[in-house]
Design an enzyme around this catalytic site. Structure first.
Site, short mmCIF file in Angstrom:
data_model
loop_
_atom_site.label_atom_id
_atom_site.label_comp_id
_atom_site.label_asym_id
_atom_site.label_seq_id
_atom_site.Cartn_x
_atom_site.Cartn_y
_atom_site.Cartn_z
N GLN A 192 -2.13 -30.91 41.42
CA GLN A 192 -3.55 -30.73 41.73
C GLN A 192 -3.66 -29.94 43.03
O GLN A 192 -3.07 -30.32 44.04
CB GLN A 192 -4.24 -32.09 41.87
CG GLN A 192 -4.20 -32.94 40.61
CD GLN A 192 -5.09 -32.41 39.50
OE1 GLN A 192 -5.96 -31.57 39.73
NE2 GLN A 192 -4.88 -32.90 38.29
N CYS A 326 -10.56 -29.75 32.61
CA CYS A 326 -10.67 -28.60 33.52
C CYS A 326 -11.46 -27.46 32.88
O CYS A 326 -11.51 -26.36 33.42
CB CYS A 326 -9.28 -28.12 33.94
SG CYS A 326 -8.22 -27.63 32.56
N GLU A 360 -14.29 -29.11 37.27
CA GLU A 360 -13.63 -30.12 36.45
C GLU A 360 -14.61 -31.25 36.16
O GLU A 360 -15.53 -31.52 36.95
CB GLU A 360 -12.39 -30.66 37.16
CG GLU A 360 -11.34 -29.59 37.37
CD GLU A 360 -9.91 -30.09 37.20
OE1 GLU A 360 -9.73 -31.26 36.80
OE2 GLU A 360 -8.99 -29.30 37.46
#
Length: 371
Positions: A192, A326, A360
């Site tokens: 991430q 996402c 997201e």
């Protein structure tokens, strides 16, 4: 004014309203998109407006003035030189300012075409240098000097070649609901990129799992970013991932955090479905009896392509679904399928990539009662 990817440049005209304005625009778009499926409020998880990105990739531009950082133009017409970058973490920024001078001084810029940075919030950093030539012992010796000067871990990459001088990973620390978690992040593997938003994503997700109990199935688990905190909410967790490197890192991260109730298995989502239904046996599941698990909750964080019809049919078996996406467009498609059997009960938006159109999403779904 920010660029779509990195730096300060004219391609950021779309975002002249600043951070709050660009976030409001994106949230308004997804609220309108998902209104037919969810009329409740969407939890908004913002990013720091600057110094938020812990992973960054830059081109290296060569001209008569030497080398500089560069990025693709927003309109994809060539590249732009980058002098300053306000979105990378403070750790990356401090190294960027010094790196090019040291490359020139050590004479290791020939055929260098890219540099990838991966940093932790504690100040560790890997620096991957990408070349259009084979790397030899002379390069290795000079790169070791570069490591000493900058206090970083240098990796050299060229065609079919990867040279690790010290190590190819950093150890990240995340603060989740006042508890510290540690993760090994390997260079050139998915992690991430926005740690502050990542912490918010995990905290929101944990809140959706409160009080469910039983066992959890996770598909696309990666290196255990969500899996390890989720283990506190369930008796057992069964997590699958197709990448061998990610599974290896996930097992290391489980040990690093003293967690013992997770079983990581290297299977694709399709393969796991076949195993669960008894259609096919896998040597990778030897010694593990999947039918012993009380799997009433499913968590998925798929690639941008989303799930699709068959994986959604599999997901519809579960009483509780938690879906991190996402790509709002493929999420909408999947929710239209899942809404036949489930109701959306909560939704969140995570601004992982400020100053871009990306946003997201997190969705909690609960199975509809049948008559």
């Amino acid at each position: 004014m920010q660029c779509e990817y990195f730096g300060i440049c004219g391609s950021c005209r779309d975002y002249e309203e600043g951070y709050e304005g660009q976030l409001e625009r994106k949230v308004s778009a997804v609220q309108e998109m998902f209104t037919p499926l969810f009329s409740g409020g969407i939890t908004i998880c913002p990013s720091p407006p600057e110094r938020y990105r812990s992973r960054a990739e830059f081109k290296i531009y060569h001209d008569e003035n030497g080398i500089s950082y560069a990025m693709n133009r927003h309109d994809r017409q060539g590249a732009l030189k980058i002098e300053h970058c306000s979105i990378v973490s403070a750790t990356i920024a401090s190294v960027m300012d010094k790196l090019l001078a040291h490359i020139n001084d050590l004479g290791i810029g020939h055929k260098l075409f890219g540099v990838d940075f991966l940093a932790s919030q504690e100040g560790e950093i890997t620096l991957s240098m990408l070349y259009h030539k084979a790397l030899d012992d002379e390069w290795k010796s000079k790169a070791q000097e570069l490591e000493k000067r900058l206090g970083v871990y240098v990796i050299g990459r060229s065609r079919k070649q990867k040279l690790i001088l010290s190590q190819d990973y950093i150890t990240e620390k995340l603060r989740i609901n006042d508890r510290e978690y540690r993760y090994i992040h390997i260079e050139n593997s998915f992690t991430q990129p926005n740690p502050r938003v990542n912490e918010q994503m995990i905290e929101w997700s944990l809140a959706q799992l409160e009080g469910i109990g039983g066992d959890l199935l996770e598909l696309y688990c990666g290196a255990g970013n969500f899996t390890i905190p989720f283990a506190t909410k369930f008796e057992r967790v069964l997590a699958t991932e197709i990448s061998k490197a990610s599974i290896h890192a996930a097992k290391q991260n489980m040990a690093l955090n003293g967690v013992e109730n997770i079983e990581f298995v290297r299977l694709s989502a399709e393969e796991f479905t076949q195993a669960l239904d008894g259609v096919r046996e896998f040597r990778r599941l030897e010694g593990l009896k999947v039918s012993d698990y009380r799997l009433k909750t499913l968590f998925v964080d798929p690639p941008r392509a989303g799930l699709g019809e068959e994986p959604c049919a599999f997901a519809s078996r579960f009483e509780h679904l938690l879906y991190i996406s996402c790509n709002p467009e493929t999420l909408l498609r999947d929710l239209e399928i899942l809404s036949r059997t489930h109701t959306v009960t909560a939704m969140a938006a995570f601004d992982q990539f400020p100053y871009t159109h990306h946003l997201e999403m997190g969705v909690k779904l609960t199975k509809k009662e049948t008559l």
